[in-house]
Design an enzyme around this catalytic site. Sequence first.
Site, mmCIF file in Angstrom:
data_model
loop_
_atom_site.group_PDB
_atom_site.id
_atom_site.type_symbol
_atom_site.label_atom_id
_atom_site.label_comp_id
_atom_site.label_asym_id
_atom_site.label_seq_id
_atom_site.Cartn_x
_atom_site.Cartn_y
_atom_site.Cartn_z
ATOM 1 N N ASN A 132 -13.761 9.364 1.671
ATOM 2 C CA ASN A 132 -12.998 8.137 1.928
ATOM 3 C C ASN A 132 -11.824 8.334 2.901
ATOM 4 O OD1 ASN A 132 -13.498 6.709 -1.398
ATOM 5 N ND2 ASN A 132 -14.564 6.275 0.521
ATOM 6 N N ASP A 142 -17.696 0.134 -6.879
ATOM 7 C CA ASP A 142 -18.010 -0.130 -5.472
ATOM 8 C C ASP A 142 -18.036 -1.636 -5.182
ATOM 9 O OD1 ASP A 142 -18.636 0.428 -2.871
ATOM 10 O OD2 ASP A 142 -20.754 0.809 -3.226
HETATM 11 C C1 FPP Z 1 -15.160 1.153 -3.202
HETATM 12 O O1 FPP Z 1 -15.267 -0.152 -2.653
HETATM 13 C C2 FPP Z 1 -13.848 1.310 -3.781
HETATM 14 C C3 FPP Z 1 -12.939 2.232 -3.405
HETATM 15 C C4 FPP Z 1 -13.162 3.234 -2.343
HETATM 16 C C5 FPP Z 1 -11.616 2.255 -4.023
HETATM 17 C C6 FPP Z 1 -11.608 2.102 -5.510
HETATM 18 C C7 FPP Z 1 -10.291 1.619 -5.898
HETATM 19 C C8 FPP Z 1 -10.065 0.676 -6.812
HETATM 20 C C9 FPP Z 1 -11.083 0.091 -7.696
HETATM 21 C C10 FPP Z 1 -8.672 0.218 -6.936
HETATM 22 C C11 FPP Z 1 -8.049 0.557 -8.225
HETATM 23 C C12 FPP Z 1 -8.153 1.965 -8.594
HETATM 24 C C13 FPP Z 1 -7.116 2.654 -9.113
HETATM 25 C C14 FPP Z 1 -7.326 4.019 -9.621
HETATM 26 C C15 FPP Z 1 -5.791 2.072 -9.189
HETATM 27 P P1 FPP Z 1 -15.376 -0.285 -1.095
HETATM 28 O O2 FPP Z 1 -14.015 -0.452 -0.545
HETATM 29 O O3 FPP Z 1 -16.150 0.873 -0.562
HETATM 30 O O4 FPP Z 1 -16.185 -1.608 -0.965
HETATM 31 P P2 FPP Z 1 -17.279 -1.943 0.147
HETATM 32 O O5 FPP Z 1 -18.408 -0.954 -0.027
HETATM 33 O O6 FPP Z 1 -17.662 -3.338 -0.189
HETATM 34 O O7 FPP Z 1 -16.591 -1.831 1.474
#
Ligand code: FPP
Length: 255
Positions: free
Chosen positions: A76, A28
């Site tokens: 998501n 996250d």
């Molecule tokens: C949460 O951070 C992250 C995600 C919803 C996406 C996770 C994806 C990756 C780590 C990219 C690589 C993964 C693969 C499998 C290639 P957020 O976007 O919710 O962050 P925030 O809470 O700060 O907005």
Amino acid sequence: MAKAEQLNDLLARLDKKRLPAHIAIIMDGNGRWATRRHLPRSAGHKAGMEALRQAVELCSEIGIHILTVYAFSTENWRRPADEVGFLMRLFIQYLEGEVALMNEQGIRLGFLGSREALPAAVLLALAQAQKSTAQNERMLLNIAVNYGGRDELARAIRSLALKVRDGQFSPEHINEQVIGAALDTAGAPDPELMIRTSGELRISNFLIWQAAYSELYFSDKLWPDFNKRDLLTAILDFQGRNRRFGRTEQQMAKD
Ligand code: FPP
């Protein structure tokens, strides 16, 4: 140099005989990482992919058997369409780009989640990566995409109900083992350590059945900043914990 030494210091403290067999990570904080740098959220996800590469590499290096990462939840889909599209393309890029390394390192790819609603190109990349790495036995990397713990339980219960309806077994045979075997993680031990980055203190519908006894570790670092040293620190913290599974301190001392 100092960084390398620090990593080596942490490695030296690791008890190789008491490694968690299965680590789960809620990655996250990509969006906040990007926003703090005045970058688009997509830059955070790209950096998050690099952090994932580092985590997989460390787990493979030290001998963790299973790593399960939460890449995209059933919730998501509510994000802006361009961010969802970017993430889907990033998953394909990751899968296509990592297969050679996974085969070199003996890593098998697993998938958790519902295939329903996933774009055909993602399904194809997943199927190809799974097929290409199916014989690898050193480590299992599970990627949870379009995954929700409640959705996984609902799918499992539905599949069991259909078996009961078709006379394959009776309701009396449903127990914890049967439910576990109907989940996406069938055959794998439960995660002993669950890590969440970015300072949020919840498990957000991730592995809600399997995490019943997981040790939880929360880091304030945003996922793209979570490096090998941070992961080792989490594992060392896990090794310092007292896991009793409902038993008393005295019972544990006798074992
Ligand atoms: C949460 O951070 C992250 C995600 C919803 C996406 C996770 C994806 C990756 C780590 C990219 C690589 C993964 C693969 C499998 C290639 P957020 O976007 O919710 O962050 P925030 O809470 O700060 O907005």
